[in-house]
Design a protein around this motif. Sequence first.
Motif, PDB file in Angstrom:
ATOM      1  N   SER A   9       1.333  -1.758  -0.237  1.00 49.79           N
ATOM      2  CA  SER A   9      -0.484   0.105  -0.176  1.00 49.79           C
ATOM      3  C   SER A   9       0.869   1.253  -0.177  1.00 49.79           C
ATOM      4  O   SER A   9       2.070   1.678   0.312  1.00 49.79           O
ATOM      5  CB  SER A   9      -0.789   0.512   1.259  1.00 49.79           C
ATOM      6  N   TYR A  10       0.081   2.540  -0.380  1.00 45.58           N
ATOM      7  CA  TYR A  10       0.851   3.810  -0.271  1.00 45.58           C
ATOM      8  C   TYR A  10       0.655   4.506   0.029  1.00 45.58           C
ATOM      9  O   TYR A  10      -1.633   3.797  -0.304  1.00 45.58           O
ATOM     10  CB  TYR A  10       1.517   3.368  -1.155  1.00 45.58           C
ATOM     11  N   VAL A  11       0.339   6.324   0.040  1.00 46.65           N
ATOM     12  CA  VAL A  11      -0.636   7.276   0.199  1.00 46.65           C
ATOM     13  C   VAL A  11      -0.476   8.367  -0.673  1.00 46.65           C
ATOM     14  O   VAL A  11       1.017   8.461  -0.830  1.00 46.65           O
ATOM     15  CB  VAL A  11      -0.346   8.111   1.641  1.00 46.65           C
ATOM     16  N   ASP A  12      -0.952   8.905  -2.030  1.00 45.38           N
ATOM     17  CA  ASP A  12      -0.253  10.126  -2.455  1.00 45.38           C
ATOM     18  C   ASP A  12      -1.600  10.625  -2.351  1.00 45.38           C
ATOM     19  O   ASP A  12      -3.277  10.775  -2.214  1.00 45.38           O
ATOM     20  CB  ASP A  12      -0.475   8.800  -3.845  1.00 45.38           C
ATOM     21  N   ASP A  13      -0.798  12.138  -2.086  1.00 47.71           N
ATOM     22  CA  ASP A  13      -2.365  12.843  -2.323  1.00 47.71           C
ATOM     23  C   ASP A  13      -2.735  13.134  -0.806  1.00 47.71           C
ATOM     24  O   ASP A  13      -4.397  13.319  -0.917  1.00 47.71           O
ATOM     25  CB  ASP A  13      -2.592  13.442  -3.086  1.00 47.71           C
ATOM     26  N   GLY A  14      -2.566  11.894   0.490  1.00 46.57           N
ATOM     27  CA  GLY A  14      -3.594  12.319   1.350  1.00 46.57           C
ATOM     28  C   GLY A  14      -4.959  10.930   1.407  1.00 46.57           C
ATOM     29  O   GLY A  14      -5.646  10.975   2.276  1.00 46.57           O
ATOM     30  N   ARG A  15      -4.584  10.347  -0.021  1.00 49.28           N
ATOM     31  CA  ARG A  15      -5.520   9.049   0.249  1.00 49.28           C
ATOM     32  C   ARG A  15      -4.727   8.062  -0.434  1.00 49.28           C
ATOM     33  O   ARG A  15      -3.181   8.009  -0.682  1.00 49.28           O
ATOM     34  CB  ARG A  15      -5.947   9.009  -1.535  1.00 49.28           C
ATOM     35  N   HIS A  16      -5.093   7.156   0.770  1.00 47.77           N
ATOM     36  CA  HIS A  16      -3.901   5.272   0.630  1.00 47.77           C
ATOM     37  C   HIS A  16      -4.951   4.353  -0.178  1.00 47.77           C
ATOM     38  O   HIS A  16      -5.898   4.373  -0.155  1.00 47.77           O
ATOM     39  CB  HIS A  16      -4.440   5.015   2.400  1.00 47.77           C
ATOM     40  N   TYR A  17      -3.875   4.064  -1.386  1.00 44.49           N
ATOM     41  CA  TYR A  17      -4.276   3.014  -2.192  1.00 44.49           C
ATOM     42  C   TYR A  17      -3.537   2.085  -1.999  1.00 44.49           C
ATOM     43  O   TYR A  17      -2.676   1.619  -1.079  1.00 44.49           O
ATOM     44  CB  TYR A  17      -2.651   2.812  -3.495  1.00 44.49           C
ATOM     45  N   TRP A  44     -14.833  -1.500   0.745  1.00 40.94           N
ATOM     46  CA  TRP A  44     -14.104  -0.162   1.329  1.00 40.94           C
ATOM     47  C   TRP A  44     -13.951   0.813   0.022  1.00 40.94           C
ATOM     48  O   TRP A  44     -12.967   1.181  -0.685  1.00 40.94           O
ATOM     49  CB  TRP A  44     -12.995  -0.995   1.470  1.00 40.94           C
ATOM     50  N   PRO A  45     -15.134   1.647  -0.580  1.00 40.10           N
ATOM     51  CA  PRO A  45     -15.062   2.707  -2.194  1.00 40.10           C
ATOM     52  C   PRO A  45     -13.696   3.990  -1.373  1.00 40.10           C
ATOM     53  O   PRO A  45     -13.615   4.420  -2.074  1.00 40.10           O
ATOM     54  CB  PRO A  45     -15.984   3.110  -1.845  1.00 40.10           C
ATOM     55  N   LEU A  46     -13.881   3.941  -0.316  1.00 40.74           N
ATOM     56  CA  LEU A  46     -12.863   5.530  -0.112  1.00 40.74           C
ATOM     57  C   LEU A  46     -11.642   5.055   0.067  1.00 40.74           C
ATOM     58  O   LEU A  46     -10.924   6.161  -0.540  1.00 40.74           O
ATOM     59  CB  LEU A  46     -13.472   5.569   1.793  1.00 40.74           C
ATOM     60  N   PHE A  47     -11.133   3.941  -0.695  1.00 40.25           N
ATOM     61  CA  PHE A  47      -9.541   4.428  -0.714  1.00 40.25           C
ATOM     62  C   PHE A  47      -9.363   3.288  -2.299  1.00 40.25           C
ATOM     63  O   PHE A  47     -10.355   3.671  -2.612  1.00 40.25           O
ATOM     64  CB  PHE A  47      -9.157   2.238  -0.135  1.00 40.25           C
ATOM     65  N   GLY A  48      -8.161   4.176  -2.788  1.00 40.38           N
ATOM     66  CA  GLY A  48      -7.756   3.695  -3.954  1.00 40.38           C
ATOM     67  C   GLY A  48      -7.643   2.568  -3.718  1.00 40.38           C
ATOM     68  O   GLY A  48      -6.467   1.339  -3.426  1.00 40.38           O
ATOM     69  N   TRP A  49      -8.018   1.367  -5.093  1.00 38.30           N
ATOM     70  CA  TRP A  49      -7.447   0.378  -5.209  1.00 38.30           C
ATOM     71  C   TRP A  49      -6.060   0.361  -6.377  1.00 38.30           C
ATOM     72  O   TRP A  49      -7.082   0.471  -7.942  1.00 38.30           O
ATOM     73  CB  TRP A  49      -8.289  -0.961  -5.326  1.00 38.30           C
ATOM     74  N   ARG A  50      -5.254  -0.550  -6.966  1.00 43.70           N
ATOM     75  CA  ARG A  50      -4.455  -1.434  -8.454  1.00 43.70           C
ATOM     76  C   ARG A  50      -4.795  -2.562  -8.141  1.00 43.70           C
ATOM     77  O   ARG A  50      -4.083  -3.646  -7.312  1.00 43.70           O
ATOM     78  CB  ARG A  50      -3.311  -0.282  -7.994  1.00 43.70           C
ATOM     79  N   TRP A  51      -4.393  -3.684  -9.598  1.00 44.21           N
ATOM     80  CA  TRP A  51      -4.850  -4.283  -9.907  1.00 44.21           C
ATOM     81  C   TRP A  51      -3.486  -4.477 -10.590  1.00 44.21           C
ATOM     82  O   TRP A  51      -4.080  -3.773 -11.797  1.00 44.21           O
ATOM     83  CB  TRP A  51      -6.208  -5.128 -10.279  1.00 44.21           C
ATOM     84  N   VAL A  52      -2.294  -4.801 -10.556  1.00 45.05           N
ATOM     85  CA  VAL A  52      -1.138  -4.644 -11.484  1.00 45.05           C
ATOM     86  C   VAL A  52      -0.901  -5.919 -12.105  1.00 45.05           C
ATOM     87  O   VAL A  52      -1.045  -6.745 -11.101  1.00 45.05           O
ATOM     88  CB  VAL A  52      -0.090  -3.418 -11.283  1.00 45.05           C
ATOM     89  N   GLU A  53      -1.247  -6.389 -13.868  1.00 43.40           N
ATOM     90  CA  GLU A  53      -0.422  -7.405 -14.003  1.00 43.40           C
ATOM     91  C   GLU A  53       0.726  -7.221 -15.134  1.00 43.40           C
ATOM     92  O   GLU A  53       0.718  -6.057 -15.934  1.00 43.40           O
ATOM     93  CB  GLU A  53      -1.548  -7.941 -14.908  1.00 43.40           C
TER      94      GLU A  53
END
Length: 65
Positions: A9-17, A44-53
């Motif tokens: 996970s990481y935080v970018d511009d105050g949003r947690h991904y 948990w829609p308030l968080f950002g989610w990334r699926w990377v392949e």
Amino acid sequence: GHRYTPDFSYVDDGRHYFVEVKGSYKLGSYQRAKMAFDQVRIEWPLFGWRWVELQDDGTWKTLTR
């Protein structure tokens, strides 16, 4: 009834991904992981989610934003 643990996970511009990283070879657990990932995005829609392949040509592709 699904359990999900992100790869990192990481935080970018105050949003947690949260990020899930998958290689180009898909194991039998791929569909289960995708189902759990999709469910946690709904719950948990308030968080950002990334699926990377990793693609067959060696490049990375972000499939979910």
